[in-house]
Design a protein around this motif. Structure first.
Motif, PDB file in Angstrom:
ATOM      1  N   GLU C 192      -6.552   3.344  -5.026  1.00  0.00           N
ATOM      2  CA  GLU C 192      -6.456   2.470  -3.852  1.00  0.00           C
ATOM      3  C   GLU C 192      -7.776   1.728  -3.627  1.00  0.00           C
ATOM      4  O   GLU C 192      -7.808   0.514  -3.421  1.00  0.00           O
ATOM      5  CB  GLU C 192      -6.104   3.316  -2.626  1.00  0.00           C
ATOM      6  N   LYS C 193      -8.881   2.476  -3.695  1.00  0.00           N
ATOM      7  CA  LYS C 193     -10.188   1.856  -3.488  1.00  0.00           C
ATOM      8  C   LYS C 193     -10.479   0.791  -4.555  1.00  0.00           C
ATOM      9  O   LYS C 193     -11.047  -0.257  -4.266  1.00  0.00           O
ATOM     10  CB  LYS C 193     -11.286   2.921  -3.521  1.00  0.00           C
ATOM     11  N   LYS C 196      -8.562  -2.389  -3.886  1.00  0.00           N
ATOM     12  CA  LYS C 196      -9.154  -3.120  -2.759  1.00  0.00           C
ATOM     13  C   LYS C 196     -10.471  -3.773  -3.151  1.00  0.00           C
ATOM     14  O   LYS C 196     -10.699  -4.941  -2.892  1.00  0.00           O
ATOM     15  CB  LYS C 196      -9.344  -2.178  -1.583  1.00  0.00           C
ATOM     16  N   ARG C 197     -11.353  -2.987  -3.759  1.00  0.00           N
ATOM     17  CA  ARG C 197     -12.673  -3.526  -4.098  1.00  0.00           C
ATOM     18  C   ARG C 197     -12.562  -4.742  -5.026  1.00  0.00           C
ATOM     19  O   ARG C 197     -13.276  -5.719  -4.864  1.00  0.00           O
ATOM     20  CB  ARG C 197     -13.506  -2.431  -4.764  1.00  0.00           C
TER      21      ARG C 197
END
Lengths: 306, 306, 306, 306, 306, 306
Positions: C192-193, C196-197
């Motif tokens: 998920e990170k 997003k990043r």
């Protein structure tokens, strides 16, 4: 076709671990022996004390097992050059001068009367000049009777400082046994009795749990200074070749002792080194110190190194 | 490239177990067939009843599996010499005279109409002169339809004394099944129904637990005299080659029966023999009676024999 | 000697799965490169965009591991033709015109500055013309430092639509990590990170449980649309060759995405395909869609197909 | 690894040529000997008179030569089971009953005193019951001295009907020589003297022109009925393996004699058969009568048969 | 896969001929280089002056020819550890102290500027301390231009005492040629001019008559003391592997010179030794002095030694 | 195991020589056929016209000869997919549209009546649309009688433009022969008669002088425009594999014709290409145009290329 043999396997292991080693034997004057010498010299084993002439190269045939079918070995080593050698061919003070350790096995005295004499001489000199001596009992019932072996080995063993002995052989040959059911405790008691009976400094034992020819539990114990030091027990889930596993363990013990490692570190090193041997085809343990220490340090995951 | 095939595998197994056996078939007149005959004669199988000429050698291609990938077999055996043979090429009274047992499989009648006739003739003669007959159903759906196979095999099976049948084939071909969930009980019920329906003396079944292509549970059952005799179930933790495993089991059952062993001893022998087959490359089970009995006696540890 | 390499392995897998693929690289003008092209053309991989000339074929030496001994790889691929190629040798609009997907790995920008430029150009064009792009991070610490890799890959990754990233690399290169102890939850959070990043559509991760070099647990996760889709976890009980396992997984993910399969079906397909790769010697995953679907459908028993 | 040996090679050749043959020897009780028996039984050689037990399998190592480098052989056959056998282990009247011909070589009496006795007994019985006997002198200087060999062989040879002797051995062992320079005439004179000195019916000799290890001239001579019959001389332009060439020639002579062929036909057959042996790897001559006769009939062109 | 290379081949040949030799080079720090060192140490070549680190192992691919199709070699040895080594890594007074002879080839200065410096330093020291130096010109046009090579080699060659040069290279590089049509006379004239131009003690040349890739004439010439000594010319009628033939010849010349043999004996030894090399697979000439002397003594018949 | 066959060998040769080619056949739906297609696609042969399904892959077993022992071939190709194919499976106008040349052999009409029809159709279409057609007579007596072959081939041959025919087949099948003793003149007369009888543009013939299975003379003749063009005759002094030699020659002729080379250049190219084939294991001729032209240009010395 490969070369191998208990004493040679130990010498090769030590050379690969960075311990200068030499192989003391006799080989015939032919190209097969020449090829053997070429191979072991390449692996870093000293060959200056190999006598040449007479006899033959011993041969053994191995049928590799798997699952429920064990490997089988057919020995054909009678009348080998070493069995027919003269005890006077080696001047042990020269051979052992400058040596730190001597390794012998119980196979040699089974070969001939001359071999017994040579071994007795070597051990006596080693004792006199203070060389640490590792005696791997390695009783082979196809070579001599329990009675003969028990008698001869009981005479020779006290000349050594360390024994490498299975609890099974201790019982069969010397009647030394333990009633304990826990394997660790049993091995410790047998080791203690052996050191006492034969005046030894230490005893090393492997611990093989034979699930099948393809899967074994594997570890070891080093009894020294009155205490049993037990290694981690490995689960080897696919065995490539277990021949030479015990020799790799002995080499690991010698490595630890000559490098003044603590007993626990010594047995952990020996167990890890010989665990890795099971993944290598052929008799020799070709692993390096770094590979062994990586396994001792906990990386037994068989991860790809890249 | 190796030679093999269901009936041949049984004949080779029996020869290796000390039971005089002969292979009855037809092979072409060429050097490949000659090489096959040379090989099996060497292994001790009688070749006097092998007819020569016509047709071709059947061929099959095997891709060996591992872990989750199963082995695959591509058959190319149409128009083989045996499929095109004439039923009259063998005089069954001569072939079977002096024989104790006859082994046939359900592959043969799938090959051609002539093969069906030859097999019917052989079974009829065997019945008349009192030869014990083992019929391995071996249904191959790539060779004929369930309907044809069910019809033909239902006619032939009653001519035999013993069947080797999987519960899956019993259901598919004859609608014989059991609602039991316990495998032992299920197999026993199916075997009982088979003996009753076809008037058989005994039924043998293997029990394979397929964990992966590399690891199987393995054992068997021999239903005879109204009771199911179930062998020890082995855990084979590394499979070298499972092709021929079922044939090795059948050979073990025949070995027990012709040697008048008790049913339980027979099935234990058959299970152990075929368990060991999984550790041997190629179709043949090359183990000896001593090796099988050692495993029956409990030594499944795959220890080195030296 | 075999041919292989991360990008090539993915191209071969896709061709075998029926997805038209092409390999874009540069190879020298010699017979070894010719043999490589012959092999991959045979396997169905397009070779029209392979430039010829300059440099050398990279080489790597693999020592296959077993049990506690991991495989080791020695890389010798400096100064390869691709590393010394000119970024202008490919017109990316021509190369990618008509393509549905582009696959790149983090090994390429590690090879040379020119490779970084070529890859940046390719990704930029792909983004402009709407080609879905799979970026396998594949961080190799023997090739470049964590710092350099972190910087360069952080610039390139946002140009892709999908990342194939291990949680270990996410942490090392980008400091992205999760404190969760459950592996599934941990991987989901890291994925998920990452999305997003770097503004990615999806993230694929494999999940290897390294019991030993011979036995692994294996599965994968595909994070897309804000949800983590986790595949069945396989137990591979005998590994023939694990090199190329990750590439087979990536190819499976690409197969699913370009065929518009649901995320769960995609990851199940990718996990099954790459599970089967472990049973095949060499870098390539040679399985077919039918074989993968059979495993997805539940048949992981490695039964003989006959 | 292959099996072979002078007497065995002759037995195998004869079996392949359709002459029922049996190998009379002693082999140890192990799986290597078992494999040997399996092989030769397959090739059609009778094994009923092979005794089992004691000693070992003799071994020899061959390094295959080419061009100017000759092959080399390292013998290791001391203490073999046959060398240590008891002369009383065979009842020669049983062994030879029904036999047409006996083949022995001069290697056997070199092995041990017991072997000399056994061979003397066998030859005596053969003479009594009228079995034609072929004695291949085969003097091996590495096994015994010229003096011993000359003495022993001079005692044994008169018990045979036919000798296979090189002119070199006739000179070395018995001082029989010819001053003729033409090879044909020289061989004829030596053969004549041998038949007279030892009361033999016939003498066979090969004629090898050693251009190099890869290229030889090859033919033979059969002296019988007071005349020398000389075969066509072949030019073998690529030698695959010349070991066993002489044995193949001897087998050809025996084939001719037991089939009552004319001397000229016999020697042509023997020369052609052994010429073909040079194109076959391993000790055995595996050719058939049809192949030999085709070469005798003139087709030495090595054309493809299709 | 085998190890080899011009300088190494000479070192191995000399060690096998009983001349203590050492290999001076640089190899990378990896297991492939380790395996190379293990091999050559086994063969008796000193490894103390091998530096480790940097660069890579050079690689070459050989496709073995036959008849009209010549062998082909693909070189991939740029950026090898030796090419990237620093000239200061060896202290030549230490390396050459106690040496009798130094062997270098014209391949080394083609690799890098640093290699040229190192070679210049070594030759200069050798000259100062009176070490006999053999310079095998070995011009490889794939590595550098005729012009560069001619210039550099003309500077280095005078530092040596003996050259090993083909008449073709003498012409190409230095414009030294002869108009004679008889090969012996032509080679003698070229050799005389070379010794004069470069102030050399001696020149050695091989003489290959290239009938086909499978059959060659082969011999050599050693020009020293103002006279050309020409060896017997061998006809090699089946070539197993000709790679390393020239290096075997050079080693033979060095063997003769360091053992103070007469020029004629030296060149006969070198020609015979290298003739035998053509019958051995791999780069190394593994023959012994006894084998070479047997061929010099006239036994080129390739007879079996038994 | 390798793939091969007369028509395929020609297609592979042409692809390697840079002539776009395609293989028109039918293969079964299994993994063995898949592997064949993978291999030939890699070698550059078009596979779009290969039909799949039915029948089997034909098989042949080759025993490689040497010296006086010729190679032998055992055919097992009845009931192959192509033999059982339907003539309507190919639309010849589509298949041949855009083609420059068609190659067929006399093996195809021997397989089945349907094959005869298909071949008749193909040749008819080729003739109509002006495709040059090469018909290699390739009479195989194991497949059909001289009478049947003579009749069928005499009907088909006039549909072609060029024949590849041996003088032996011309005599056996059509009674066309020459009384000339000189081989060149004899072949020319037979070729002239063939062109006249069947209305052909050209005839190609190989000329093999069969010294032994290891050594052959080899060349060819191309009769066109009323003149016989005879190539240089090569002496092949070590044959690696002669299977496919004739097909390599045919491919060379086609190469010359489709590239509008002069007849003499065409036959020199074909002879050189097929001469080189004899040095390559397997059925395919893998040489390149540059290699062939180098041999035509005179370099048949088999020198190392480095």
């Amino acid at each position: 076709m490969t070369f191998g043999g208990a004493e040679l396997n130990v010498a090769v292991s030590l050379a690969r671990l960075g311990v200068p080693s030499a192989f003391v034997t006799k080989l015939p004057e032919n190209d097969v022996a020449e090829a053997c010498i070429t191979e072991i010299r390449g692996l870093g084993v000293g060959t200056a004390h190999i006598r040449r002439g007479g006899g033959r190269m011993g041969v053994y045939y191995v049928e590799r097992g798997a699952a429920q079918r064990g490997s089988t070995v057919i020995y054909d080593r009678k009348n080998s050059a070493i069995a027919e050698s003269d005890p006077g061919e080696w001047d042990w003070r020269t051979v052992l001068g400058g040596a730190t350790a001597l390794h012998v096995t119980g196979i040699t005295p089974a070969l001939s009367q001359n071999c017994r004499i040579a071994m007795h001489d070597a051990l006596t000199v080693a004792k006199e000049i203070g060389v640490t001596t590792f005696f791997d009992l390695n009783y082979r019932q196809k070579l001599w009777s329990t009675k003969d072996a028990g008698k001869v080995l009981a005479e020779l063993l006290p000349l050594a400082t360390h024994g490498v002995v299975s609890d099974h052989d201790a019982d069969t040959l010397f009647g030394i046994r333990s009633k304990k059911t826990d394997t660790e405790k049993k091995q410790a008691e047998v080791a203690e009795k052996l050191t006492k009976r034969f005046g030894l400094t230490g005893i090393a034992m492997t611990r093989r749990e034979q699930h099948s020819a393809s899967r074994n539990g594997w570890g070891g114990m080093f009894y020294v200074g009155g205490s049993a030091h037990v290694s981690r027990q490995y689960e080897i889930d696919f065995i490539v070749d277990r021949v030479g596993g015990g020799d790799a363990f002995t080499a690991g013990i010698i490595y630890g002792v000559v490098n003044n490692k603590k007993p626990q570190d010594t047995v952990e090193f020996a167990a890890a080194a010989s665990c890795l041997k099971h993944s290598i085809a052929g008799d020799y343990n070709l692993v390096t110190v770094a590979e062994v220490e990586s396994l001792v340090g906990g990386d037994g995951s068989g991860r790809v190194q890249r």
